[in-house]
Structure formats: C-alpha cells, structure tokens
Write an enzyme that holds these catalytic residues in place. Structure first.
Site, PDB file in Angstrom:
ATOM      1  N   HIS A  57      17.508  66.353 -59.065  1.00  0.00           N
ATOM      2  CA  HIS A  57      18.566  66.875 -60.139  1.00  0.00           C
ATOM      3  C   HIS A  57      19.849  67.478 -59.088  1.00  0.00           C
ATOM      4  O   HIS A  57      19.697  67.516 -58.408  1.00  0.00           O
ATOM      5  CB  HIS A  57      17.997  67.234 -60.897  1.00  0.00           C
ATOM      6  CG  HIS A  57      17.079  66.688 -62.030  1.00  0.00           C
ATOM      7  ND1 HIS A  57      17.203  66.269 -63.187  1.00  0.00           N
ATOM      8  CD2 HIS A  57      15.841  67.238 -61.983  1.00  0.00           C
ATOM      9  CE1 HIS A  57      16.128  65.817 -63.802  1.00  0.00           C
ATOM     10  NE2 HIS A  57      15.396  66.582 -63.072  1.00  0.00           N
ATOM     11  N   GLU A 116      15.701  71.181 -59.515  1.00  0.00           N
ATOM     12  CA  GLU A 116      17.403  71.189 -59.734  1.00  0.00           C
ATOM     13  C   GLU A 116      18.088  71.752 -58.309  1.00  0.00           C
ATOM     14  O   GLU A 116      17.576  72.290 -57.615  1.00  0.00           O
ATOM     15  CB  GLU A 116      17.550  72.016 -60.935  1.00  0.00           C
ATOM     16  CG  GLU A 116      17.250  70.998 -61.584  1.00  0.00           C
ATOM     17  CD  GLU A 116      18.246  70.205 -62.345  1.00  0.00           C
ATOM     18  OE1 GLU A 116      19.291  70.276 -62.438  1.00  0.00           O
ATOM     19  OE2 GLU A 116      18.163  70.219 -63.680  1.00  0.00           O
ATOM     20  N   HIS A 149      17.582  61.415 -61.008  1.00  0.00           N
ATOM     21  CA  HIS A 149      17.688  60.683 -61.976  1.00  0.00           C
ATOM     22  C   HIS A 149      18.203  59.930 -62.581  1.00  0.00           C
ATOM     23  O   HIS A 149      17.721  59.788 -63.393  1.00  0.00           O
ATOM     24  CB  HIS A 149      18.210  62.293 -62.438  1.00  0.00           C
ATOM     25  CG  HIS A 149      17.994  63.367 -63.922  1.00  0.00           C
ATOM     26  ND1 HIS A 149      19.214  63.463 -64.507  1.00  0.00           N
ATOM     27  CD2 HIS A 149      16.817  61.916 -64.749  1.00  0.00           C
ATOM     28  CE1 HIS A 149      18.550  63.887 -66.363  1.00  0.00           C
ATOM     29  NE2 HIS A 149      17.170  62.981 -66.133  1.00  0.00           N
ATOM     30  N   ASP A 198      22.991  61.930 -61.385  1.00  0.00           N
ATOM     31  CA  ASP A 198      22.690  62.892 -60.441  1.00  0.00           C
ATOM     32  C   ASP A 198      21.449  62.670 -59.936  1.00  0.00           C
ATOM     33  O   ASP A 198      20.373  62.113 -60.027  1.00  0.00           O
ATOM     34  CB  ASP A 198      21.958  64.299 -61.091  1.00  0.00           C
ATOM     35  CG  ASP A 198      21.290  64.801 -62.224  1.00  0.00           C
ATOM     36  OD1 ASP A 198      21.564  63.513 -62.895  1.00  0.00           O
ATOM     37  OD2 ASP A 198      20.466  65.775 -62.600  1.00  0.00           O
TER      38      ASP A 198
END
Length: 184
Positions: free
Chosen positions: A36, A118, A157, A167
């Site tokens: 992400h 992330e 993602h 993303d």
C-alpha cells in the site's frame, strides 16, 4: 537493521506502535503480501498522523482533509517511512484492517490471509532507496517465517481492490522490488 527477527508475529528490530484495530485471523493463514501507500495529509511525509490513525487517536481537526477519517478503524501490519524506518502496528499472526473489500485468486476478504505493508508515499512520487531496501529485508524475513508466501503472492492494493484503490501507484517500481528479492 540488516538482521531482523520475527517472534510471535513481531519484528524485534523495529519501532512497535500497537494498534487496537485488529482481530484474530480466522484460519491463522498468511499467504499474501499487500503493498500500500499512505501519507497524511496527502503528499506530506514524516508527520505523526499515520501512527495516530492506526492507533485510533487521530485528531481529525488537525487538518481539513482528515474530516473523512472520523471514526475510521484501520491498521496495517507495517509502515516503511521515507527514511527506511520500519514501524509495526499489528502482529503478523493477527488480522490487520488494511485491505477492505478485496479479492485475490477468487478469495474475498484478503485481510483474513494477508500481511499489509504501507509505504509512506503517494501513487505518483518516487519511493526512496531506503524504502526499497527495508521492504526487501522485511519481505525476506516474512518469506522465512510464513512458508506459504513467495514472490508470486505479492500484490498491490490496486490488484485486490481494482477500481476502488490505486496504491502503491505508478511510482512503485515492481521490477526493482522483484529483482531485489531474486538477488538476495
């Protein structure tokens, strides 16, 4: 942080910032990595707001763009900041709330079996060398710890929530990342 160890789902050599937004994996399975990106506010880096969001204590008055985040309960397993700092919010053995409505290989609810990573960034701004280095290190540790994982089970993602998410975006260099896994 060249050597990382995973104990009971936690990387020992990183900053731990525990999130209340998780629950048990229904089957205990870890078989997918989801990449992400995140920045709060959008396009701004190095601020405390990502930690606050994942910990459920974001002051939604701190920036006008945060009003849509009021009451949102989300988390990821990991964040890799622009300088390569690794932060962990949820044990890899638990289900973080990062993928939302999602599907991979005919299976819905990817949070059940995925680890969410992330990258501090945006779809259109290049990620840093430090982020790619840390992502490679983390991925290899996860491969060792979770035998179902392999380089073919890493997605963005956008791959598991097409039309809803974009993303990690066009700025993420998949070829570079995959080559770094092959070279390790």
């Amino acid at each position: 942080m060249a050597n990382m160890t995973l104990q009971k789902g936690w990387i020992q050599e990183c900053r731990q910032c525990v999130s209340p937004h998780f629950n048990a994996r229904p089957d205990g399975e870890v078989s997918l990595l989801v990449i992400h990106n995140i920045s709060l506010p959008a396009g701004r880096f190095g601020l405390p707001y990502i930690d606050q969001l994942f910990q459920g204590c974001l002051d939604t008055q701190a920036d006008e763009s945060f009003c849509e985040l009021e009451g949102l309960e989300v988390s990821a397993h990991f964040l890799i900041r622009r300088d390569g700092e690794l932060v962990q919010y949820v044990s890899c053995d638990d289900r973080a709330w990062h993928a939302g409505v999602s599907e991979f290989a005919g299976r819905t609810g990817c949070n059940d079996f995925a680890i969410g990573i992330e990258l501090e960034g945006t779809d259109s701004q290049a990620y840093t060398d430090a982020q790619y280095d840390r992502l490679t290190q983390l991925t290899l540790v996860l491969f060792d710890a979770y035998p179902m994982l392999n380089r073919n089970l890493i997605v963005g993602h956008s791959d598991i929530a097409p039309g809803r998410k974009t993303d990690p975006g066009e700025s993420f260099d998949w070829d570079r990342y995959r080559a770094s896994l092959d070279e390790a």
